[in-house]
Design a protein around this motif. Structure first.
Motif, mmCIF file in Angstrom:
data_model
loop_
_atom_site.group_PDB
_atom_site.id
_atom_site.type_symbol
_atom_site.label_atom_id
_atom_site.label_comp_id
_atom_site.label_asym_id
_atom_site.label_seq_id
_atom_site.Cartn_x
_atom_site.Cartn_y
_atom_site.Cartn_z
ATOM 1 N N MET A 1 3.600 -7.643 9.922
ATOM 2 C CA MET A 1 4.231 -6.731 9.676
ATOM 3 C C MET A 1 3.573 -5.269 9.152
ATOM 4 O O MET A 1 3.804 -4.188 9.480
ATOM 5 C CB MET A 1 5.653 -6.914 8.974
ATOM 6 N N ARG A 2 2.867 -5.651 8.058
ATOM 7 C CA ARG A 2 2.167 -4.476 7.246
ATOM 8 C C ARG A 2 1.141 -3.841 8.259
ATOM 9 O O ARG A 2 1.212 -2.769 8.087
ATOM 10 C CB ARG A 2 1.454 -4.997 6.130
ATOM 11 N N TRP A 3 0.639 -4.252 9.104
ATOM 12 C CA TRP A 3 -0.345 -3.678 10.084
ATOM 13 C C TRP A 3 0.138 -2.945 11.086
ATOM 14 O O TRP A 3 -0.130 -1.727 11.374
ATOM 15 C CB TRP A 3 -1.263 -4.983 10.715
ATOM 16 N N SER A 4 1.656 -3.354 11.447
ATOM 17 C CA SER A 4 2.294 -2.520 12.390
ATOM 18 C C SER A 4 2.885 -1.163 11.680
ATOM 19 O O SER A 4 2.915 -0.250 12.277
ATOM 20 C CB SER A 4 3.258 -3.385 13.079
ATOM 21 N N THR A 5 3.205 -1.460 10.464
ATOM 22 C CA THR A 5 3.702 -0.373 9.602
ATOM 23 C C THR A 5 2.586 0.490 9.371
ATOM 24 O O THR A 5 2.909 1.778 9.315
ATOM 25 C CB THR A 5 4.328 -0.924 8.355
ATOM 26 N N ALA A 6 1.417 0.044 9.090
ATOM 27 C CA ALA A 6 0.077 0.691 8.643
ATOM 28 C C ALA A 6 0.010 1.629 9.844
ATOM 29 O O ALA A 6 -0.509 3.012 9.881
ATOM 30 C CB ALA A 6 -1.006 0.201 8.229
ATOM 31 N N ALA A 7 -0.214 1.130 11.297
ATOM 32 C CA ALA A 7 -0.377 1.637 12.438
ATOM 33 C C ALA A 7 0.435 2.805 12.764
ATOM 34 O O ALA A 7 0.095 3.828 12.913
ATOM 35 C CB ALA A 7 -0.519 0.614 13.557
ATOM 36 N N LEU A 8 1.897 2.381 12.349
ATOM 37 C CA LEU A 8 2.916 3.703 12.631
ATOM 38 C C LEU A 8 2.678 4.686 11.646
ATOM 39 O O LEU A 8 3.002 5.934 12.110
ATOM 40 C CB LEU A 8 4.298 3.007 12.437
ATOM 41 N N ALA A 9 2.390 4.455 10.442
ATOM 42 C CA ALA A 9 2.305 5.542 9.304
ATOM 43 C C ALA A 9 0.779 6.341 9.712
ATOM 44 O O ALA A 9 0.877 7.534 9.560
ATOM 45 C CB ALA A 9 1.998 5.015 8.200
ATOM 46 N N ALA A 10 -0.054 5.805 10.309
ATOM 47 C CA ALA A 10 -1.337 6.524 10.572
ATOM 48 C C ALA A 10 -0.953 7.294 11.977
ATOM 49 O O ALA A 10 -2.034 8.452 12.061
ATOM 50 C CB ALA A 10 -2.488 5.580 10.755
ATOM 51 N N THR A 11 -0.329 7.279 12.724
ATOM 52 C CA THR A 11 -0.242 7.652 14.215
ATOM 53 C C THR A 11 -0.120 9.174 14.235
ATOM 54 O O THR A 11 -0.823 9.909 14.721
ATOM 55 C CB THR A 11 0.806 6.870 14.950
ATOM 56 N N PRO A 12 0.771 9.619 13.373
ATOM 57 C CA PRO A 12 1.061 11.071 13.698
ATOM 58 C C PRO A 12 -0.233 12.054 13.071
ATOM 59 O O PRO A 12 -0.635 12.927 13.421
ATOM 60 C CB PRO A 12 2.185 11.526 12.418
ATOM 61 N N GLY A 177 -2.033 4.919 6.220
ATOM 62 C CA GLY A 177 -2.309 3.483 6.566
ATOM 63 C C GLY A 177 -2.693 2.645 5.421
ATOM 64 O O GLY A 177 -2.187 1.400 5.129
ATOM 65 N N ALA A 178 -3.524 3.029 4.641
ATOM 66 C CA ALA A 178 -3.852 2.186 3.391
ATOM 67 C C ALA A 178 -2.573 1.909 2.355
ATOM 68 O O ALA A 178 -2.544 1.143 1.693
ATOM 69 C CB ALA A 178 -4.865 3.041 2.507
ATOM 70 N N LEU A 179 -1.797 3.067 2.066
ATOM 71 C CA LEU A 179 -0.659 2.865 1.317
ATOM 72 C C LEU A 179 0.288 1.796 1.956
ATOM 73 O O LEU A 179 1.029 0.931 1.345
ATOM 74 C CB LEU A 179 -0.118 4.151 1.206
ATOM 75 N N ALA A 180 0.433 1.733 3.392
ATOM 76 C CA ALA A 180 1.405 1.000 3.933
ATOM 77 C C ALA A 180 0.678 -0.681 3.544
ATOM 78 O O ALA A 180 1.515 -1.539 3.547
ATOM 79 C CB ALA A 180 1.517 1.208 5.220
ATOM 80 N N LEU A 181 -0.689 -0.514 3.718
ATOM 81 C CA LEU A 181 -1.108 -1.820 3.724
ATOM 82 C C LEU A 181 -1.062 -2.505 2.289
ATOM 83 O O LEU A 181 -1.068 -3.683 1.796
ATOM 84 C CB LEU A 181 -2.678 -2.136 4.171
ATOM 85 N N ALA A 182 -0.917 -1.499 1.293
ATOM 86 C CA ALA A 182 -0.967 -1.891 -0.207
ATOM 87 C C ALA A 182 0.500 -2.364 -0.516
ATOM 88 O O ALA A 182 0.500 -2.831 -1.721
ATOM 89 C CB ALA A 182 -1.435 -0.939 -0.961
ATOM 90 N N ARG A 183 1.503 -2.292 0.423
ATOM 91 C CA ARG A 183 2.920 -2.363 0.139
ATOM 92 C C ARG A 183 2.889 -4.107 -0.609
ATOM 93 O O ARG A 183 2.465 -4.870 0.277
ATOM 94 C CB ARG A 183 3.736 -2.214 1.021
ATOM 95 N N ARG A 184 3.589 -4.155 -1.830
ATOM 96 C CA ARG A 184 3.954 -5.475 -2.264
ATOM 97 C C ARG A 184 5.267 -5.923 -1.358
ATOM 98 O O ARG A 184 6.174 -5.179 -1.424
ATOM 99 C CB ARG A 184 4.287 -5.348 -3.737
ATOM 100 N N GLU A 185 5.349 -7.104 -1.047
ATOM 101 C CA GLU A 185 6.371 -7.584 -0.367
ATOM 102 C C GLU A 185 7.344 -8.251 -1.372
ATOM 103 O O GLU A 185 7.225 -8.604 -2.505
ATOM 104 C CB GLU A 185 6.015 -8.867 0.559
ATOM 105 N N PRO A 186 8.652 -7.760 -1.297
ATOM 106 C CA PRO A 186 9.745 -7.892 -2.093
ATOM 107 C C PRO A 186 9.682 -9.576 -2.469
ATOM 108 O O PRO A 186 9.338 -10.308 -1.549
ATOM 109 C CB PRO A 186 10.905 -7.633 -1.458
ATOM 110 N N ALA A 187 10.121 -9.972 -3.637
ATOM 111 C CA ALA A 187 10.016 -11.147 -4.049
ATOM 112 C C ALA A 187 11.277 -11.932 -3.565
ATOM 113 O O ALA A 187 12.223 -11.419 -3.327
ATOM 114 C CB ALA A 187 9.981 -11.363 -5.539
#
Length: 187
Positions: A1-12, A177-187
């Motif tokens: 999930m984080r990788w797909s979000t990172a790719a989405l965030a980097a695309t524009p 992309g780096a910010l998306a990968l750094a996201r902490r998953e909610p507990a």
């Protein structure tokens, strides 16, 4: 999930960097068709930089994140004004008139004035996003935040023109992309 979000965030940023390779540096009769047609294709892409900020801030409710969202909206509105006036309008008029006419200078000036508000709002949004995400995700978000904010600075003047503007867009892509990968998953 984080990788797909990172790719989405980097695309524009990646798309805009590539588009910058084809963006003429000057509006002339010879470059006018490319100028206005490229801006039509980019019309839906530029606002996505603001959308990236909204994506990165999903779930955040603090006042800093709201400053970022509002500034991203201001960016999207005013930068779209640049695209329409200085991109599509000035390019199309130059193309159809077969040369520069006084109205073209007016369109370029008006578009650039609107862009000034837009790119400054984007810088505010980038800074506020970096602050909000470092608060949320800790040290893991620092590299992405630094790259994202640093890449927003040359956007103030270079837009997507290569090399500076194109590299700015790549920096925004890497930082997002780096910010998306750094996201902490909610507990």
């Amino acid at each position: 999930m984080r990788w797909s979000t990172a790719a989405l965030a980097a695309t524009p940023g990646i798309v805009l960097a590539i588009a910058g390779l084809f963006h003429p540096t000057d509006l002339t009769v010879a470059t006018a068709p490319t100028w206005w047609q490229l801006h039509i294709w980019l019309l839906p892409v530029f606002p996505l930089l603001g959308g990236v900020i909204v994506l990165l801030l999903r779930g955040e409710r603090g006042w800093v994140s709201w400053i970022a969202r509002i500034a991203a909206y201001v960016y999207a509105v005013f930068y779209t004004g640049l695209d329409v006036l200085a991109g599509i309008g000035a390019g199309y008029v130059t193309d159809r008139a077969g040369g520069p006419v006084p109205a073209v200078r007016d369109l370029l000036n008006m578009g650039n004035d609107l862009a000034t508000y837009g790119v400054h709002a984007f810088l505010v949004a980038a800074i506020a996003t970096g602050i909000a995400l470092v608060r949320r995700d800790g040290r893991a978000a620092v590299p992405g935040a630094v790259v994202f904010v640093a890449a927003a600075v040359p956007f103030l003047q270079a837009h997507i023109y290569w090399p500076v503007g194109g590299l700015s867009m790549l920096g925004l892509a890497i930082g997002a992309g780096a910010l998306a990968l750094a996201r902490r998953e909610p507990a």
